[in-house]
Design an enzyme around this catalytic site. Structure first.
Site, PDB file in Angstrom:
ATOM      1  N   LYS A 184       8.350   3.428  -6.824  1.00 48.91           N
ATOM      2  CA  LYS A 184       9.055   2.752  -5.877  1.00 48.91           C
ATOM      3  C   LYS A 184      10.201   1.680  -6.721  1.00 48.91           C
ATOM      4  O   LYS A 184      11.229   1.766  -6.223  1.00 48.91           O
ATOM      5  CB  LYS A 184       8.052   1.848  -5.072  1.00 48.91           C
ATOM      6  CG  LYS A 184       7.378   2.689  -4.010  1.00 48.91           C
ATOM      7  CD  LYS A 184       6.085   1.996  -3.433  1.00 48.91           C
ATOM      8  CE  LYS A 184       5.329   3.083  -2.579  1.00 48.91           C
ATOM      9  NZ  LYS A 184       3.907   2.586  -2.099  1.00 48.91           N
TER      10      LYS A 184
ATOM     11  N   GLN B 197       0.352  -2.585  -1.969  1.00 51.62           N
ATOM     12  CA  GLN B 197      -0.136  -1.006  -2.067  1.00 51.62           C
ATOM     13  C   GLN B 197      -1.411  -0.887  -1.582  1.00 51.62           C
ATOM     14  O   GLN B 197      -2.277  -1.614  -1.998  1.00 51.62           O
ATOM     15  CB  GLN B 197       0.398  -0.709  -3.652  1.00 51.62           C
ATOM     16  CG  GLN B 197      -0.174   0.834  -3.834  1.00 51.62           C
ATOM     17  CD  GLN B 197       0.761   1.858  -3.318  1.00 51.62           C
ATOM     18  OE1 GLN B 197       1.894   1.580  -2.815  1.00 51.62           O
ATOM     19  NE2 GLN B 197       0.241   3.075  -3.079  1.00 51.62           N
TER      20      GLN B 197
ATOM     21  N   ASP C 108       6.335  -1.249   5.696  1.00 51.75           N
ATOM     22  CA  ASP C 108       5.287  -0.200   5.693  1.00 51.75           C
ATOM     23  C   ASP C 108       4.955   0.285   7.178  1.00 51.75           C
ATOM     24  O   ASP C 108       4.783   1.326   7.459  1.00 51.75           O
ATOM     25  CB  ASP C 108       4.043  -0.342   5.358  1.00 51.75           C
ATOM     26  CG  ASP C 108       3.707   0.043   3.854  1.00 51.75           C
ATOM     27  OD1 ASP C 108       4.398   0.877   3.473  1.00 51.75           O
ATOM     28  OD2 ASP C 108       3.211  -1.182   3.149  1.00 51.75           O
TER      29      ASP C 108
END
Ligand code: GUN
Length: 301
Positions: A54, A98, A121
Protein backbone atom coordinates in the site's frame (compact mmCIF):
# COMPACT_ATOMS: atom_id res chain seq x y z
CA UNK A 1 0.46 -17.79 -18.81
CA UNK A 2 -1.15 -15.57 -21.39
CA UNK A 3 -4.54 -17.06 -22.17
CA UNK A 4 -7.60 -15.13 -23.39
CA UNK A 5 -9.60 -16.73 -20.59
CA UNK A 6 -7.56 -14.88 -17.96
CA UNK A 7 -9.00 -11.80 -16.29
CA UNK A 8 -5.82 -9.97 -15.49
CA UNK A 9 -6.37 -7.73 -12.52
CA UNK A 10 -2.81 -6.53 -12.83
CA UNK A 11 -3.65 -4.84 -16.14
CA UNK A 12 -6.94 -3.40 -14.87
CA UNK A 13 -5.09 -2.05 -11.82
CA UNK A 14 -2.66 -0.22 -14.11
CA UNK A 15 -5.64 1.32 -15.88
CA UNK A 16 -7.12 2.50 -12.55
CA UNK A 17 -3.72 3.76 -11.43
CA UNK A 18 -3.42 5.95 -14.53
CA UNK A 19 -6.80 7.45 -13.69
CA UNK A 20 -5.67 8.03 -10.09
CA UNK A 21 -2.43 9.70 -11.19
CA UNK A 22 -4.44 12.22 -13.21
CA UNK A 23 -6.67 12.89 -10.23
CA UNK A 24 -3.60 13.41 -8.00
CA UNK A 25 -2.36 16.00 -10.51
CA UNK A 26 -5.70 17.79 -10.41
CA UNK A 27 -5.59 17.89 -6.61
CA UNK A 28 -2.00 19.16 -6.71
CA UNK A 29 -3.13 21.95 -9.04
CA UNK A 30 -5.55 22.96 -6.29
CA UNK A 31 -2.67 22.95 -3.79
CA UNK A 32 -3.75 19.67 -2.18
CA UNK A 33 -1.41 16.80 -1.41
CA UNK A 34 -3.55 13.70 -0.78
CA UNK A 35 -2.39 11.61 2.17
CA UNK A 36 -3.17 8.11 3.46
CA UNK A 37 -2.24 6.81 6.91
CA UNK A 38 -2.01 3.07 7.42
CA UNK A 39 -1.98 1.58 10.91
CA UNK A 40 -0.55 -1.87 11.46
CA UNK A 41 -0.79 -3.50 14.87
CA UNK A 42 1.39 -6.56 15.48
CA UNK A 43 3.54 -8.45 13.03
CA UNK A 44 1.34 -10.80 11.07
CA UNK A 45 3.55 -11.61 8.03
CA UNK A 46 0.76 -11.37 5.42
CA UNK A 47 -0.48 -8.03 6.85
CA UNK A 48 3.07 -6.67 6.77
CA UNK A 49 3.33 -7.53 3.07
CA UNK A 50 -0.02 -5.87 2.26
CA UNK A 51 0.82 -2.73 4.22
CA UNK A 52 4.19 -2.42 2.49
CA UNK A 53 2.48 -2.73 -0.91
CA UNK A 54 0.00 0.00 0.00
CA UNK A 55 2.84 2.36 0.92
CA UNK A 56 4.70 1.60 -2.31
CA UNK A 57 1.62 2.19 -4.41
CA UNK A 58 1.04 5.58 -2.75
CA UNK A 59 4.62 6.55 -3.48
CA UNK A 60 4.30 5.54 -7.14
CA UNK A 61 1.12 7.56 -7.64
CA UNK A 62 2.19 10.71 -5.80
CA UNK A 63 0.04 10.11 -2.72
CA UNK A 64 1.72 10.96 0.58
CA UNK A 65 1.63 8.05 2.98
CA UNK A 66 2.54 7.22 6.53
CA UNK A 67 2.66 3.79 8.12
CA UNK A 68 2.20 3.63 11.86
CA UNK A 69 3.50 0.33 13.18
CA UNK A 70 2.46 -0.68 16.68
CA UNK A 71 3.38 -3.67 18.85
CA UNK A 72 0.86 -6.49 19.22
CA UNK A 73 0.55 -5.62 22.93
CA UNK A 74 -1.09 -2.27 21.98
CA UNK A 75 -4.28 -1.66 23.96
CA UNK A 76 -7.61 -0.62 22.48
CA UNK A 77 -7.28 2.75 24.24
CA UNK A 78 -3.84 3.40 22.76
CA UNK A 79 -5.09 2.61 19.27
CA UNK A 80 -8.16 4.83 19.78
CA UNK A 81 -5.85 7.71 20.77
CA UNK A 82 -3.84 7.32 17.58
CA UNK A 83 -6.96 7.21 15.42
CA UNK A 84 -8.27 10.33 17.17
CA UNK A 85 -5.06 12.18 16.23
CA UNK A 86 -5.39 11.04 12.61
CA UNK A 87 -9.07 12.07 12.57
CA UNK A 88 -8.05 15.57 13.67
CA UNK A 89 -5.06 15.93 11.35
CA UNK A 90 -6.31 17.99 8.40
CA UNK A 91 -3.28 17.04 6.26
CA UNK A 92 -4.39 13.42 6.47
CA UNK A 93 -7.33 12.33 4.27
CA UNK A 94 -7.48 8.55 4.64
CA UNK A 95 -7.13 6.13 7.56
CA UNK A 96 -6.72 2.41 7.08
CA UNK A 97 -6.36 0.15 10.11
CA UNK A 98 -5.11 -3.17 8.79
CA UNK A 99 -7.24 -6.14 9.93
CA UNK A 100 -7.10 -8.53 11.68
CA UNK A 101 -6.29 -6.85 14.99
CA UNK A 102 -4.89 -8.57 18.10
CA UNK A 103 -7.48 -10.22 20.37
CA UNK A 104 -7.48 -7.48 23.04
CA UNK A 105 -8.75 -4.92 20.53
CA UNK A 106 -12.38 -4.97 19.39
CA UNK A 107 -12.50 -4.47 15.63
CA UNK A 108 -15.98 -2.97 15.63
CA UNK A 109 -14.95 -0.32 18.19
CA UNK A 110 -11.94 0.68 16.09
CA UNK A 111 -13.94 0.75 12.85
CA UNK A 112 -16.54 3.04 14.44
CA UNK A 113 -13.85 5.38 15.75
CA UNK A 114 -12.56 6.32 12.28
CA UNK A 115 -14.02 9.54 10.88
CA UNK A 116 -16.39 8.22 8.15
CA UNK A 117 -15.01 10.82 5.72
CA UNK A 118 -11.53 9.29 6.16
CA UNK A 119 -12.78 5.69 6.05
CA UNK A 120 -11.11 4.58 2.80
CA UNK A 121 -12.02 0.93 3.51
CA UNK A 122 -15.79 1.62 3.60
CA UNK A 123 -15.97 -0.32 6.88
CA UNK A 124 -17.68 2.34 9.05
CA UNK A 125 -21.41 1.55 9.62
CA UNK A 126 -22.33 4.97 8.17
CA UNK A 127 -20.54 4.16 4.93
CA UNK A 128 -21.88 0.60 4.87
CA UNK A 129 -25.39 2.07 5.22
CA UNK A 130 -24.79 4.47 2.33
CA UNK A 131 -23.55 1.57 0.24
CA UNK A 132 -26.52 -0.67 1.00
CA UNK A 133 -29.00 2.11 0.22
CA UNK A 134 -27.32 2.77 -3.12
CA UNK A 135 -25.72 6.15 -2.40
CA UNK A 136 -22.10 5.28 -1.51
CA UNK A 137 -19.39 7.68 -0.34
CA UNK A 138 -16.58 5.29 -1.34
CA UNK A 139 -16.83 1.65 -2.39
CA UNK A 140 -15.21 -1.16 -0.40
CA UNK A 141 -11.86 -1.90 -2.06
CA UNK A 142 -11.98 -5.59 -2.94
CA UNK A 143 -15.64 -5.66 -4.10
CA UNK A 144 -15.06 -2.46 -6.11
CA UNK A 145 -11.98 -4.05 -7.66
CA UNK A 146 -14.04 -7.06 -8.72
CA UNK A 147 -16.65 -4.81 -10.38
CA UNK A 148 -13.85 -2.91 -12.10
CA UNK A 149 -12.48 -6.19 -13.55
CA UNK A 150 -15.95 -7.19 -14.80
CA UNK A 151 -16.41 -3.75 -16.38
CA UNK A 152 -12.99 -3.71 -18.04
CA UNK A 153 -13.55 -7.12 -19.62
CA UNK A 154 -17.17 -6.23 -20.53
CA UNK A 155 -18.69 -9.09 -18.57
CA UNK A 156 -22.43 -8.57 -18.30
CA UNK A 157 -23.88 -8.88 -14.80
CA UNK A 158 -27.48 -7.84 -15.48
CA UNK A 159 -29.88 -10.73 -14.94
CA UNK A 160 -26.97 -13.08 -14.25
CA UNK A 161 -26.83 -15.35 -11.23
CA UNK A 162 -23.83 -14.28 -9.16
CA UNK A 163 -23.01 -16.79 -6.45
CA UNK A 164 -20.67 -15.58 -3.71
CA UNK A 165 -18.96 -18.13 -1.48
CA UNK A 166 -18.17 -16.35 1.78
CA UNK A 167 -20.04 -13.81 3.91
CA UNK A 168 -17.26 -11.64 5.32
CA UNK A 169 -17.76 -7.96 6.04
CA UNK A 170 -14.77 -7.20 3.80
CA UNK A 171 -15.81 -9.09 0.66
CA UNK A 172 -18.92 -11.31 0.61
CA UNK A 173 -21.54 -9.04 2.20
CA UNK A 174 -20.54 -5.75 0.54
CA UNK A 175 -20.06 -7.42 -2.85
CA UNK A 176 -23.57 -8.90 -2.65
CA UNK A 177 -24.91 -5.43 -1.90
CA UNK A 178 -23.10 -3.93 -4.88
CA UNK A 179 -24.10 -6.61 -7.39
CA UNK A 180 -27.76 -6.46 -6.40
CA UNK A 181 -28.07 -2.67 -6.87
CA UNK A 182 -30.53 -1.45 -9.46
CA UNK A 183 -27.93 0.03 -11.77
CA UNK A 184 -25.64 -0.60 -14.69
CA UNK A 185 -22.81 -3.06 -14.00
CA UNK A 186 -24.98 -4.64 -11.30
CA UNK A 187 -28.62 -5.81 -11.55
CA UNK A 188 -27.54 -9.37 -10.80
CA UNK A 189 -29.44 -12.05 -8.94
CA UNK A 190 -27.21 -12.74 -5.97
CA UNK A 191 -26.80 -15.76 -3.71
CA UNK A 192 -24.46 -15.66 -0.74
CA UNK A 193 -23.40 -19.10 0.44
CA UNK A 194 -20.98 -20.00 3.22
CA UNK A 195 -19.48 -22.67 5.45
CA UNK A 196 -22.88 -23.63 6.90
CA UNK A 197 -24.71 -23.85 3.56
CA UNK A 198 -26.13 -27.32 2.91
CA UNK A 199 -25.36 -28.83 -0.50
CA UNK A 200 -23.11 -25.93 -1.38
CA UNK A 201 -22.30 -27.32 -4.84
CA UNK A 202 -26.03 -27.20 -5.72
CA UNK A 203 -25.66 -23.42 -5.66
CA UNK A 204 -22.22 -23.09 -7.20
CA UNK A 205 -23.35 -25.17 -10.19
CA UNK A 206 -26.07 -22.58 -10.86
CA UNK A 207 -23.63 -19.69 -10.98
CA UNK A 208 -23.09 -17.65 -14.14
CA UNK A 209 -20.54 -15.69 -12.14
CA UNK A 210 -18.92 -17.46 -9.19
CA UNK A 211 -16.99 -15.43 -6.64
CA UNK A 212 -14.89 -17.48 -4.23
CA UNK A 213 -14.05 -15.61 -1.03
CA UNK A 214 -14.09 -18.30 1.63
CA UNK A 215 -10.40 -18.41 2.57
CA UNK A 216 -9.89 -22.13 1.92
CA UNK A 217 -7.10 -23.13 -0.42
CA UNK A 218 -8.29 -24.60 -3.74
CA UNK A 219 -11.79 -25.21 -2.37
CA UNK A 220 -13.67 -24.97 -5.70
CA UNK A 221 -13.26 -27.93 -8.06
CA UNK A 222 -14.48 -28.56 -11.59
CA UNK A 223 -17.44 -30.68 -10.47
CA UNK A 224 -18.77 -27.65 -8.54
CA UNK A 225 -19.26 -25.45 -11.63
CA UNK A 226 -21.12 -25.59 -14.93
CA UNK A 227 -19.50 -24.98 -18.31
CA UNK A 228 -19.02 -21.32 -19.19
CA UNK A 229 -18.86 -19.91 -15.65
CA UNK A 230 -16.97 -16.68 -15.04
CA UNK A 231 -14.86 -17.34 -11.94
CA UNK A 232 -13.51 -14.62 -9.68
CA UNK A 233 -11.04 -15.95 -7.14
CA UNK A 234 -10.55 -13.66 -4.15
CA UNK A 235 -8.50 -16.14 -2.09
CA UNK A 236 -4.83 -15.71 -1.31
CA UNK A 237 -3.66 -18.76 0.64
CA UNK A 238 -0.16 -19.92 1.44
CA UNK A 239 0.44 -23.63 0.92
CA UNK A 240 3.67 -25.49 1.62
CA UNK A 241 5.95 -25.77 -1.39
CA UNK A 242 9.37 -27.09 -2.16
CA UNK A 243 10.88 -23.71 -3.09
CA UNK A 244 13.04 -20.97 -1.60
CA UNK A 245 10.18 -19.38 0.34
CA UNK A 246 8.78 -22.69 1.52
CA UNK A 247 5.30 -21.76 0.29
CA UNK A 248 3.36 -20.76 -2.80
CA UNK A 249 0.19 -18.72 -3.17
CA UNK A 250 -3.03 -20.35 -4.31
CA UNK A 251 -6.59 -19.08 -4.52
CA UNK A 252 -9.85 -20.47 -3.18
CA UNK A 253 -10.31 -22.12 -6.57
CA UNK A 254 -8.39 -25.11 -7.87
CA UNK A 255 -7.27 -23.34 -11.03
CA UNK A 256 -6.07 -26.40 -12.97
CA UNK A 257 -9.19 -28.36 -12.13
CA UNK A 258 -11.68 -25.73 -13.34
CA UNK A 259 -9.72 -24.11 -16.19
CA UNK A 260 -11.12 -26.14 -19.10
CA UNK A 261 -14.71 -25.47 -17.96
CA UNK A 262 -14.61 -21.74 -17.23
CA UNK A 263 -15.39 -18.91 -19.66
CA UNK A 264 -13.05 -16.54 -17.81
CA UNK A 265 -11.07 -16.72 -14.58
CA UNK A 266 -8.91 -14.46 -12.43
CA UNK A 267 -5.47 -15.94 -11.70
CA UNK A 268 -3.81 -15.98 -8.26
CA UNK A 269 -1.60 -14.02 -8.00
CA UNK A 270 -2.28 -11.21 -10.49
CA UNK A 271 -6.08 -11.28 -10.35
CA UNK A 272 -8.16 -9.61 -7.64
CA UNK A 273 -5.16 -8.85 -5.36
CA UNK A 274 -3.73 -5.87 -7.30
CA UNK A 275 -7.24 -4.40 -7.66
CA UNK A 276 -7.75 -4.04 -3.90
CA UNK A 277 -4.80 -1.67 -3.64
CA UNK A 278 -5.73 0.23 -6.81
CA UNK A 279 -9.24 0.90 -5.44
CA UNK A 280 -7.75 1.99 -2.11
CA UNK A 281 -5.73 4.60 -3.98
CA UNK A 282 -8.88 5.77 -5.76
CA UNK A 283 -10.78 5.97 -2.46
CA UNK A 284 -7.99 8.06 -0.95
CA UNK A 285 -8.41 10.55 -3.79
CA UNK A 286 -12.20 10.58 -3.40
CA UNK A 287 -11.79 11.20 0.34
CA UNK A 288 -9.19 13.94 -0.20
CA UNK A 289 -11.34 15.71 -2.82
CA UNK A 290 -14.41 15.59 -0.59
CA UNK A 291 -12.62 16.86 2.50
CA UNK A 292 -10.94 19.65 0.56
CA UNK A 293 -14.16 20.64 -1.22
CA UNK A 294 -12.75 19.97 -4.68
CA UNK A 295 -14.88 18.35 -7.37
CA UNK A 296 -12.91 16.06 -9.64
CA UNK A 297 -14.36 13.82 -12.27
CA UNK A 298 -13.76 10.16 -11.31
CA UNK A 299 -13.82 9.10 -14.93
CA UNK A 300 -11.07 11.56 -15.92
CA UNK A 301 -9.25 9.17 -18.24
N1 GUN B 1 -7.34 -7.10 5.90
C1 GUN B 1 -7.58 -7.86 4.78
N2 GUN B 1 -8.13 -7.11 3.81
C2 GUN B 1 -8.25 -5.85 4.32
C3 GUN B 1 -8.73 -4.63 3.77
O1 GUN B 1 -9.20 -4.54 2.64
N3 GUN B 1 -8.65 -3.55 4.61
C4 GUN B 1 -8.15 -3.62 5.87
N4 GUN B 1 -8.15 -2.52 6.60
N5 GUN B 1 -7.70 -4.76 6.39
C5 GUN B 1 -7.74 -5.85 5.61
Amino acid sequence: MDDPKLLKGKIVAQHVNQRVEKMVQLLNEHGVQPKLSVVLVGDDPASKVYVKRKGKSCEKLGIKSETIQLPDTTTEGELLDIIEQLNKDTDNHGILVQLPLPKQIREEVIIRSVNPLKDVDCFHPQNVGLLVTGNPYVLPCTPAGILEILKYYEIETEGKHAVIIGRSNIVGKPLANLLVQKQKMANATVSVIHSRTKDLAEYTRQADILIAAIGKAEFVHSDMIKDGTVVIDVGINRVDADNEKGYRLVGDVNFDSVFSKVARITPVPGGVGPMTIAMLMQNTITAASFQEGITIEKTAN
